[in-house]
Design a protein around this motif. Structure first.
Motif, PDB file in Angstrom:
ATOM      1  N   ASN A 293       0.862  -1.173   0.000  1.00  0.00           N
ATOM      2  CA  ASN A 293       0.000   0.000   0.000  1.00  0.00           C
ATOM      3  C   ASN A 293       0.903   1.228   0.000  1.00  0.00           C
ATOM      4  O   ASN A 293       1.401   1.659   1.036  1.00  0.00           O
ATOM      5  CB  ASN A 293      -0.912  -0.002   1.226  1.00  0.00           C
ATOM      6  N   THR A 295       0.178   4.226  -0.439  1.00  0.00           N
ATOM      7  CA  THR A 295      -0.467   5.464   0.008  1.00  0.00           C
ATOM      8  C   THR A 295      -0.374   5.644   1.520  1.00  0.00           C
ATOM      9  O   THR A 295      -0.814   6.670   2.038  1.00  0.00           O
ATOM     10  CB  THR A 295      -1.955   5.485  -0.407  1.00  0.00           C
ATOM     11  N   GLN A 296       0.147   4.632   2.227  1.00  0.00           N
ATOM     12  CA  GLN A 296       0.212   4.686   3.688  1.00  0.00           C
ATOM     13  C   GLN A 296       1.624   4.328   4.157  1.00  0.00           C
ATOM     14  O   GLN A 296       2.367   3.613   3.477  1.00  0.00           O
ATOM     15  CB  GLN A 296      -0.787   3.684   4.306  1.00  0.00           C
ATOM     16  N   ARG A 300       4.779   4.456   1.868  1.00  0.00           N
ATOM     17  CA  ARG A 300       4.337   5.589   1.063  1.00  0.00           C
ATOM     18  C   ARG A 300       5.540   6.308   0.459  1.00  0.00           C
ATOM     19  O   ARG A 300       6.532   6.565   1.136  1.00  0.00           O
ATOM     20  CB  ARG A 300       3.541   6.572   1.917  1.00  0.00           C
ATOM     21  N   ARG A 431      -8.800  -4.486   0.628  1.00  0.00           N
ATOM     22  CA  ARG A 431      -7.717  -4.266  -0.334  1.00  0.00           C
ATOM     23  C   ARG A 431      -8.038  -3.104  -1.264  1.00  0.00           C
ATOM     24  O   ARG A 431      -7.172  -2.278  -1.583  1.00  0.00           O
ATOM     25  CB  ARG A 431      -7.479  -5.555  -1.132  1.00  0.00           C
ATOM     26  N   ARG A 434      -7.709   0.550   0.476  1.00  0.00           N
ATOM     27  CA  ARG A 434      -6.353   1.037   0.759  1.00  0.00           C
ATOM     28  C   ARG A 434      -6.285   1.869   2.043  1.00  0.00           C
ATOM     29  O   ARG A 434      -5.533   2.840   2.133  1.00  0.00           O
ATOM     30  CB  ARG A 434      -5.816   1.876  -0.418  1.00  0.00           C
ATOM     31  N   THR A 437      -4.638  -1.664   4.826  1.00  0.00           N
ATOM     32  CA  THR A 437      -3.681  -2.644   4.314  1.00  0.00           C
ATOM     33  C   THR A 437      -2.260  -2.099   4.376  1.00  0.00           C
ATOM     34  O   THR A 437      -2.019  -0.896   4.265  1.00  0.00           O
ATOM     35  CB  THR A 437      -4.010  -3.018   2.859  1.00  0.00           C
ATOM     36  N   GLN A 438      -1.294  -3.003   4.528  1.00  0.00           N
ATOM     37  CA  GLN A 438       0.133  -2.672   4.426  1.00  0.00           C
ATOM     38  C   GLN A 438       0.767  -3.520   3.320  1.00  0.00           C
ATOM     39  O   GLN A 438       1.134  -3.005   2.280  1.00  0.00           O
ATOM     40  CB  GLN A 438       0.816  -2.901   5.777  1.00  0.00           C
ATOM     41  N   TRP A 466      -4.777  -1.622  -6.325  1.00  0.00           N
ATOM     42  CA  TRP A 466      -4.829  -1.855  -4.885  1.00  0.00           C
ATOM     43  C   TRP A 466      -3.645  -1.221  -4.148  1.00  0.00           C
ATOM     44  O   TRP A 466      -3.716  -0.942  -2.964  1.00  0.00           O
ATOM     45  CB  TRP A 466      -4.858  -3.359  -4.609  1.00  0.00           C
ATOM     46  N   MET A 467      -2.532  -1.012  -4.859  1.00  0.00           N
ATOM     47  CA  MET A 467      -1.356  -0.425  -4.220  1.00  0.00           C
ATOM     48  C   MET A 467      -1.426   1.098  -4.166  1.00  0.00           C
ATOM     49  O   MET A 467      -0.653   1.719  -3.447  1.00  0.00           O
ATOM     50  CB  MET A 467      -0.075  -0.832  -4.968  1.00  0.00           C
ATOM     51  N   GLY A 468      -2.306   1.703  -4.968  1.00  0.00           N
ATOM     52  CA  GLY A 468      -2.321   3.157  -5.052  1.00  0.00           C
ATOM     53  C   GLY A 468      -1.090   3.691  -5.776  1.00  0.00           C
ATOM     54  O   GLY A 468      -0.683   4.840  -5.561  1.00  0.00           O
TER      55      GLY A 468
END
Length: 543
Positions: A293, A295-296, A300, A431, A434, A437-438, A466-468
């Motif tokens: 993920n 976005t986090q 990130r 998922r 987003r 999730t990690q 799903w990963m952004g």
């Protein structure tokens, strides 16, 4: 002397007619195929299906303009023929005569057009809509920027459907996807989201929905209004929820299933000895990877616009990827014909040379040493270990793989991993959002043999990214591939896009799939194909 009577004298014309009849597999009104199907289907709304479990059932319930035979070859579906303009941008499909819905009502081109408009309406949120980016105005309609009437699908007469594209593209293969199946809109208008329930779902395929017991099984029965109903041998099919692969194997061994969805990880020689030719392994156009993920925190990206994208989040993602020994995974954990993966696009797509991570040829010891250096650069070590959560959907193979990856991260880097498994519908929703999730179980099963099919989701902010992952350079390469005037140029730009994605380590490629099923000796017509699709209409059961 004892007098004998011939069979012909005793049974007369009845036997003669029987001898003259053509030989066909013995079928009765009670013929029922029992299939394992993995997790509970998330939906039977064809336009919203995004996984194998619902796709398997929907390909029995519905038929698109184009379909696939038992060998995976494109053959006429609702359309009896089609043609394309010289510039590759206008496709014309002619429907068969007297098409019917499963309730007996006529099915014509105007309804096909209306179904496509519903599929791309913003409220539908069709997850595979982005695969139709070549369809004129499809992206603008799905984004709500244009009304559905502006979609490039026309119905000039009751038997003709015309598609207008914004670039040259091969459309027929896309029309085999569930998003291209016709949905019966009167039921949708009357029942809303409940239109997929037994007694309400109206379809147009070889079968119709008969019963659905949540978390147990789903049953379909032969559709007498299907245009090729006379050639459908199996009367009923029951799809069983089989999330536990080991339990599915035992049900097959006990005779409760004719076909399994998967085969649990076990030593291959023992499986072959036990099941012989009932074990079916073959190449499969699919890739398994773990996603980050992006976005986090802690994965990130601070900024990923440059070619290097060399920040600490990237270093951490790369360290985790390099610490995984893929040879051990495919040899000891999966062990059923899978091959180690260092890219996103699997081999076997004509004309395309898949990209690889820059360190794919390194020995594993060198990878692990570099992974430890990257891990330290990212700010982690024995006194300050990384703690992350690895999320996967409930499944015996996925659990085994998650345990193995977590052990490799712990041994090589000292990472502390919390494993979290979720029921399929919950996992899919988490998922997609987003938010929590990690690292998560990802992957892609090919919808068609095209490299772009594996790469498109990373180029937008749609429900499949799903990963952004958000990179202008990646999107630029996809756009140049779409605008290319030759197949060679298109493949080169797609490969450049894949290489950029791998350089940014948004995902951890682990292995390329093999299809693996146990198939009863009674099942006829089950043939290996690259997309591993086996519609029940092509199968039969011997006595």
């Amino acid at each position: 002397m004892r007098r004998t009577t011939s069979a012909l004298q005793r049974y007369g014309p009845a036997l003669l007619l029987a001898l003259m009849a053509p030989a066909v597999p013995a079928q009765t009104a009670t013929t029922q195929l029992e299939r394992g199907n993995g997790p509970e289907p998330s939906t039977l709304d064809a336009h919203r299906c995004q996984e194998v479990a619902c796709g398997n059932v929907l390909r029995d319930l519905y038929e698109g303009l184009v379909t696939e035979d038992a060998h995976g070859r494109l053959v006429p579906g609702m359309a009896e023929r089609w043609s394309v303009s010289a510039d590759g941008r206008t496709w014309t499909f002619t429907l068969r005569e007297r098409l019917r819905w499963s309730n007996g009502e006529p099915l014509d081109a105007a309804q096909v057009r209306a179904s496509f408009r519903r599929a791309f309406a913003p409220a539908t949120a069709a997850p595979f809509g982005e695969l139709f980016d070549a369809l004129d105005n499809a992206q603008a309609v799905q984004a709500g920027k244009l009304p559905p009437e502006r979609l490039g699908v026309a119905a000039p007469d009751p038997r003709t459907v015309v598609f207008t594209l914004n670039r040259s593209a091969s459309l027929p293969a896309l029309l085999t996807l569930p998003i291209a199946f016709p949905v019966y809109l009167p039921a949708l208008e009357r029942y809303g989201a409940q239109h997929t329930q037994p007694g309400r779902l109206v379809s147009n395929g070889a079968y119709r929905l008969q019963a659905w017991t949540p978390q147990a099984n789903l049953q379909v029965e032969k559709n007498p209004n299907f245009h090729a109903a006379a050639a459908v041998a199996i009367e009923r099919v029951r799809y069983h929820v089989t999330e536990d692969a080991a339990a599915e194997l035992q049900r097959f061994a006990a005779g409760d299933l004719h076909i399994t969805e998967v085969v649990p990880p076990q030593p291959l020689p023992a499986l072959r000895k036990r099941f012989g030719e009932r074990l079916r392994l073959s190449p499969y156009l699919g890739a398994f990877w773990l996603g980050f993920n992006t976005t986090q925190a802690p994965f990130r990206d601070a900024a990923c616009a440059s070619a290097r994208c060399d920040d600490k989040a990237l270093a951490l993602r790369r360290a985790l990827s390099m610490a995984v020994d893929r040879d051990k995974l495919t040899r000891y954990v999966t062990g059923l014909g899978e091959t180690p993966a260092y890219g996103i696009v699997p081999p076997g797509i004509a004309g395309y040379t898949p990209a690889q991570t820059p360190w794919a040829k390194w020995p594993q010891a060198q990878r692990e040493a570099h992974a430890r250096a990257l891990y330290r650069y990212a700010g982690y070590g024995s006194e300050h270990p990384l703690t992350i959560e690895l999320r996967y959907n409930t499944s015996t193979p996925h659990r085994r793989l998650a345990l193995a990856v977590a052990a490799m991260w712990r041994q090589t880097l000292g990472v502390q991993v919390r494993l979290r498994n979720e029921e399929w519908k919950v996992f899919v929703q988490n998922r997609k959002q987003r938010a929590i999730t990690q690292v998560f179980r990802g992957g892609w099963i090919g919808d068609l043999p095209d490299a772009r099919n594996f790469l498109a989701a990373f180029g937008s902010d749609g429900p499949l990214n799903w990963m952004g992952y958000d990179d202008a350079g990646y999107r630029e390469r996809l756009a140049k591939a779409d605008a290319a005037h030759s197949q060679a140029a298109r493949d080169a730009w797609l490969r450049a896009a894949e290489q950029r994605l791998l350089n940014h380590n948004a995902a951890i490629p682990l292995y390329f799939y093999s299809s693996k099923h146990l198939v009863s000796e009674r099942v006829r017509g089950f043939h290996a194909n690259a997309l591993d699709r086996h519609a029940s209409r092509w199968l039969s059961l011997s006595p």
